[in-house]
Design an enzyme around this catalytic site. Structure first.
Site, PDB file in Angstrom:
ATOM      1  CD  GLU A 378      -3.027  -0.574   2.181  1.00  0.00           C
ATOM      2  OE1 GLU A 378      -3.257   0.584   2.645  1.00  0.00           O
ATOM      3  OE2 GLU A 378      -3.550  -1.571   2.955  1.00  0.00           O
TER       4      GLU A 378
HETATM    5  C1  BG6 Z   1      -4.790   1.570   5.430  1.00  0.00           C
HETATM    6  C2  BG6 Z   1      -5.718   0.501   5.116  1.00  0.00           C
HETATM    7  O1  BG6 Z   1      -4.435   1.860   6.499  1.00  0.00           O
HETATM    8  O2  BG6 Z   1      -4.901   2.828   4.765  1.00  0.00           O
HETATM    9  C3  BG6 Z   1      -6.809   0.669   4.056  1.00  0.00           C
HETATM   10  O3  BG6 Z   1      -5.225  -0.825   4.840  1.00  0.00           O
HETATM   11  C4  BG6 Z   1      -7.042   2.210   3.920  1.00  0.00           C
HETATM   12  O4  BG6 Z   1      -7.821   0.130   4.197  1.00  0.00           O
HETATM   13  C5  BG6 Z   1      -5.892   2.892   3.602  1.00  0.00           C
HETATM   14  O5  BG6 Z   1      -8.087   2.476   2.936  1.00  0.00           O
HETATM   15  C6  BG6 Z   1      -5.822   4.446   3.219  1.00  0.00           C
HETATM   16  O6  BG6 Z   1      -6.443   5.072   4.385  1.00  0.00           O
HETATM   17  P1  BG6 Z   1      -7.786   5.979   3.901  1.00  0.00           P
HETATM   18  O7  BG6 Z   1      -8.503   6.301   5.483  1.00  0.00           O
HETATM   19  O8  BG6 Z   1      -7.535   6.980   3.216  1.00  0.00           O
HETATM   20  O9  BG6 Z   1      -8.888   5.142   3.479  1.00  0.00           O
END
Ligand code: BG6
EC number: 3.2.1.86
Length: 482
Positions: A378
């Site tokens: 991510e």
């Molecule tokens: C991570 C998660 O913490 O961040 C995701 O694994 C999440 O599920 C992502 O969507 C981004 O955070 P946000 O609050 O911008 O959706």
């Protein structure tokens, strides 16, 4: 004598990452049960529920629950995967919704329609030579498990998770080679309901509850590693943490000590999953805080033997901290944790610190600490996009964010860090986990949907779509050119 590293690995897994509850919708289709996130509304209550301070076991009139429709991937996965294929994705990270497979979590037999849905999605991905990367539990569990057993507070969850994960390995053993147990396992300590289905009861010792639940997840994760290796010998099982290096606000040793404490909070559970035992600092913390873990005789042995094969992590931001309470007041938002404002760095519209160099630092730190392959599962910029009259979206800010981060990933690879892939968060716009909003967009593909649920759900390629396609096609060559 030594060869310079001059490119991304040949089979580098470029792609994108999602979670079931943020894309699928169809929240009760084909026998699916309600999950904890299906009852997490938008607005101020969202945070109270996710931190375990407000019980939300039944839907309430007047509340909006964004997971119910999300972006309707459940019905549109063919169109979406075709777009991923067009971008040249080598991998796609997704999660399985536990409640599609076991609607109540403790059912005797799995729900065939749920199993079939993921079979169909994997087949579609493989048609485009896209490797599925599967998170077994990404922030949602059947709500019945939270209601009946108190979620991961209860040791029974280990058995139920073991049964669920074995069901997945048996069913998808010929289709899925990359697995992860719990998304951002360290979030459990900060968002107990999101991470573990925990609602605190009056008078409960919160720390005792949290670390006991974390222990249950750790044992369950280790047993999933065991089952995965037995059932799919050529598969890799990873852990997954919310990562991000921390800077001291000043050169005061007390500030640096705060940095170590903050980093250990993130690494605590990963140290167990990767090295196979609770680190010394964790044991000291338990003793000094009166935390008595209830262990069964074989637990420590299980943790010792069944460690993970790779380290999956999210990196959005670095953080900064201080020992000075006055400095600590200058705070900005972040992925749950937040940070002291770093005067050298800018922040996103949502206040998240932007720090490409931190990506290189984090990769190096994780490499040195664990010496296992890393998978960046991510990363990305949540931003508002403008859809122009001619159906274009000029998201140069997103391109710039990604470009700077890719350059630092290349530097980390040159440093000798073993990185097997990169999946940016939300390659197609999806529901924000933190706020439940749609307008916080990460995608290369725009989805016509608004915060209030209105919109046609039409998919539109952004400028970054074409840009990322070129990066993948060239395997990021430009990041190695001098
Ligand atoms: C991570 C998660 O913490 O961040 C995701 O694994 C999440 O599920 C992502 O969507 C981004 O955070 P946000 O609050 O911008 O959706």
């Amino acid at each position: 004598m030594f060869n310079e590293i001059t490119k991304f690995p040949d089979n580098f897994l470029w792609g994108g990452a999602t979670a079931a509850n943020q894309i699928e919708g169809a929240y009760l289709a084909d026998g699916k049960g309600l999950t904890t996130i299906d009852l997490m509304p938008t607005g101020p209550k969202r945070n109270q529920v996710s931190t375990g301070n407000l019980n939300s076991f039944v839907p309430e009139e007047g509340e909006f629950y964004p997971s119910h429709e999300a972006i309707d991937f459940y019905h549109r996965y063919k169109e979406d995967i075709a777009l991923f294929g067009e971008m040249g994705f080598k991998s796609f990270r997704m999660s399985i919704s536990w409640a599609r497979i076991f609607p109540n979590g403790d059912d005797i037999t799995p729900n065939e329609a749920g199993l079939q849905f993921y079979d169909d999605v994997f087949d579609e991905l493989l048609k485009y030579n896209i490797e599925p990367v599967v998170t077994i539990c990404h922030f949602d569990l059947p709500v019945n498990l939270a209601k009946t057993y108190g979620g991961w507070k209860n040791r029974i969850m280990i058995k139920l998770f073991e049964k669920y994960s074995k069901t997945l390995f048996e069913r998808y053993k010929n289709k899925v080679k990359y697995w992860m147990t719990f998304n951002e396992i360290n979030m459990l300590l900060h968002l107990p309901y999101t991470g573990a289905g925990i609602i605190f009861e009056e008078g409960e010792d919160k720390q005792q509850v949290l670390y006991q639940a974390a222990h249950h997840e750790l044992v369950a994760s280790a047993l999933a590693v065991k089952a995965c290796h037995e059932i799919i010998p050529n598969a890799m099982m990873g852990c997954m943490l919310a990562a991000g290096n921390v800077y001291p606000y000043s050169s005061n040793p007390e500030d640096y000590w705060e940095v170590m404490k903050m980093e250990r909070d993130s690494y605590f559970l990963i140290d167990v999953q990767s090295k196979g035992e609770y680190p010394g600092y964790a044991k000291r913390f338990f003793i000094e805080n009166g935390i008595q873990l209830e262990l069964e005789s074989e637990d420590l042995e299980i943790l010792k033997i069944y460690t993970v094969d790779y380290i999956g992590f999210s990196y959005y931001s670095s953080r900064c901290t201080s020992a000075d309470p006055e400095i600590l007041k200058n705070f900005t938002d972040g992925n749950v944790f937040g940070s002291v404002i770093n005067p050298y760095l800018e922040t996103s519209e949502w206040g998240w610190t932007i720090d490409p160099k931190g990506m290189r630092i984090t990769c190096n730190q994780l490499h040195e600490r664990y010496n296992k392959p890393l998978f960046i599962v991510e990363n990305g910029l949540g931003a508002q996009d403008t859809l122009m009259d001619n159906d274009t979206i000029e998201d140069d800010y997103r391109i710039s964010y990604l470009d700077l981060h890719f350059a630092e990933i290349a530097e980390a690879i040159k440093d000798g860090v073993d990185i097997i892939g990169y999946t940016s968060w939300g390659p197609i716009d999806l529901v924000s986990n933190g706020t439940g909003e749609m307008k916080k967009r990460y995608g290369y593909i725009y989805v016509d949907k608004n915060n209030d649920g209105s919109g046609t759900l039409r998919r539109i390629r952004k400028k970054s779509f074409h840009w990322y396609k070129d990066v993948i096609a060239s395997n990021g060559t430009k990041y190695f050119q001098k």
